[in-house]
Design a protein around this motif. Sequence first.
Motif, PDB file in Angstrom:
ATOM      1  N   TYR A 184      54.058  47.642  15.497  1.00 62.04           N
ATOM      2  CA  TYR A 184      54.851  47.503  14.274  1.00 62.04           C
ATOM      3  C   TYR A 184      55.794  48.693  14.097  1.00 62.04           C
ATOM      4  N   LEU A 185      55.261  49.899  14.295  1.00 60.75           N
ATOM      5  CA  LEU A 185      56.066  51.101  14.065  1.00 60.75           C
ATOM      6  C   LEU A 185      57.261  51.195  15.008  1.00 60.75           C
ATOM      7  N   ALA A 186      57.081  50.744  16.252  1.00 62.36           N
ATOM      8  CA  ALA A 186      58.172  50.849  17.224  1.00 62.36           C
ATOM      9  C   ALA A 186      59.411  50.110  16.729  1.00 62.36           C
ATOM     10  N   LEU A 187      59.212  48.928  16.134  1.00 60.54           N
ATOM     11  CA  LEU A 187      60.341  48.154  15.617  1.00 60.54           C
ATOM     12  C   LEU A 187      60.941  48.804  14.374  1.00 60.54           C
ATOM     13  N   VAL A 188      60.073  49.180  13.429  1.00 58.81           N
ATOM     14  CA  VAL A 188      60.556  49.747  12.172  1.00 58.81           C
ATOM     15  C   VAL A 188      61.282  51.075  12.415  1.00 58.81           C
ATOM     16  N   LEU A 189      60.647  51.980  13.160  1.00 60.10           N
ATOM     17  CA  LEU A 189      61.257  53.284  13.410  1.00 60.10           C
ATOM     18  C   LEU A 189      62.499  53.157  14.295  1.00 60.10           C
ATOM     19  N   GLY A 190      62.443  52.237  15.248  1.00 59.98           N
ATOM     20  CA  GLY A 190      63.593  52.048  16.139  1.00 59.98           C
ATOM     21  C   GLY A 190      64.817  51.557  15.390  1.00 59.98           C
ATOM     22  N   PHE A 191      64.655  50.498  14.600  1.00 60.24           N
ATOM     23  CA  PHE A 191      65.788  49.975  13.825  1.00 60.24           C
ATOM     24  C   PHE A 191      66.265  51.000  12.798  1.00 60.24           C
ATOM     25  N   GLY A 192      65.309  51.700  12.165  1.00 58.61           N
ATOM     26  CA  GLY A 192      65.684  52.713  11.180  1.00 58.61           C
ATOM     27  C   GLY A 192      66.484  53.842  11.797  1.00 58.61           C
ATOM     28  N   ALA A 193      66.070  54.289  12.975  1.00 60.72           N
ATOM     29  CA  ALA A 193      66.785  55.364  13.667  1.00 60.72           C
ATOM     30  C   ALA A 193      68.197  54.929  14.053  1.00 60.72           C
ATOM     31  N   MET A 194      68.337  53.698  14.530  1.00 62.87           N
ATOM     32  CA  MET A 194      69.664  53.194  14.908  1.00 62.87           C
ATOM     33  C   MET A 194      70.586  53.105  13.695  1.00 62.87           C
ATOM     34  N   GLU A 209      60.550  41.912   4.715  1.00 65.38           N
ATOM     35  CA  GLU A 209      59.711  42.721   5.609  1.00 65.38           C
ATOM     36  C   GLU A 209      60.578  43.827   6.219  1.00 65.38           C
ATOM     37  N   PRO A 210      60.077  45.068   6.292  1.00 71.21           N
ATOM     38  CA  PRO A 210      60.903  46.169   6.804  1.00 71.21           C
ATOM     39  C   PRO A 210      61.568  45.889   8.141  1.00 71.21           C
ATOM     40  N   VAL A 211      60.869  45.222   9.057  1.00 66.47           N
ATOM     41  CA  VAL A 211      61.470  44.925  10.366  1.00 66.47           C
ATOM     42  C   VAL A 211      62.722  44.079  10.192  1.00 66.47           C
ATOM     43  N   MET A 212      62.628  42.999   9.385  1.00 63.03           N
ATOM     44  CA  MET A 212      63.773  42.112   9.189  1.00 63.03           C
ATOM     45  C   MET A 212      64.847  42.772   8.335  1.00 63.03           C
ATOM     46  N   ALA A 213      64.430  43.483   7.267  1.00 66.77           N
ATOM     47  CA  ALA A 213      65.401  44.134   6.387  1.00 66.77           C
ATOM     48  C   ALA A 213      66.239  45.149   7.170  1.00 66.77           C
ATOM     49  N   LEU A 214      65.575  45.911   8.042  1.00 63.29           N
ATOM     50  CA  LEU A 214      66.297  46.907   8.836  1.00 63.29           C
ATOM     51  C   LEU A 214      67.146  46.265   9.925  1.00 63.29           C
ATOM     52  N   LEU A 215      66.644  45.186  10.517  1.00 63.44           N
ATOM     53  CA  LEU A 215      67.435  44.493  11.535  1.00 63.44           C
ATOM     54  C   LEU A 215      68.701  43.898  10.920  1.00 63.44           C
ATOM     55  N   ILE A 216      68.564  43.267   9.745  1.00 67.71           N
ATOM     56  CA  ILE A 216      69.733  42.706   9.052  1.00 67.71           C
ATOM     57  C   ILE A 216      70.730  43.824   8.721  1.00 67.71           C
ATOM     58  N   ALA A 217      70.225  44.948   8.174  1.00 68.40           N
ATOM     59  CA  ALA A 217      71.099  46.074   7.838  1.00 68.40           C
ATOM     60  C   ALA A 217      71.781  46.639   9.078  1.00 68.40           C
TER      61      ALA A 217
END
Length: 284
Positions: free
Chosen positions: A42-52, A242-250
Amino acid sequence: KFKIPAFIALVIVAIGVGLAQGMPASDVLKSMQSGTGGTLGYLALVLGFGAMLGGILADTGAAQQITHKLVSAFGESRIQWAMVLTGFIVGIPMFYSVGFVMLIPLVFAIAKTSKLPILYLAIPMVAALSVTHGFLPPHPAPTALAVIYGADMSITFLYGLVLAIPTIIIAGPLFGKTLKGMTTEIPDNLFTIKEIDEHTPSFGSSLGTALIPVILMGLSALLKLNLPEDHFILPVVSFIGEPVMALLIALLIAIYTLGIRQGKRMSAIADICLHSVKGIAMIL
């Protein structure tokens, strides 16, 4: 002599706790592996998208544009609140260390032009960066804790906001006012500021893109708390909140609004994303 890397320390403590509780050695290793895999997935996706997303905000000048406009709008008498808002907006998608390194030259420049003490300006900004990093998903610690305890990430974000706002006010502007008498000379060669030009995204695009995760996660949390569980719209808002989707959309919106629309090539945006992800390798 005992200050070993955090990851190694956590592994040693985990083994020690398992063995001390009487778990067979093989079960200790299996438990650690499943826990690490579940959390990391889970963290890999959230932190990865957030960092990008944070990398794009920094490299395109969007964060600088937000700072410039907020300082201009608030004026010198309320400049601390401009710094708080800047730190808060930039701090949600951006890791503390990245946000600090990017914003502190702007604080130096504002202190230089306004003749105000550096700590009076810096503490509100740093307080906002620090509190968002410690209290709010998608940052590493609150995200990992929510995963470990099985908490709803959107509601964790909402509760985090409730705690973050008064904490930032107390630790930022209120504490910062006590430091107004402490003056320090800023060396001229300590910082450089990238000029805002026609290639810099507009304030509306910069602010709107930075706040997309906040809006999606906050809306999801509010609807979950106020709508019945069988309401037809809940599955949709839960999905996009969900943070993964919210960050991916952003992130996808940022690639267009802050990158392609400003004339950046896709290869350049990809390089920004690649460079940003390198910074979270040790956290993961």
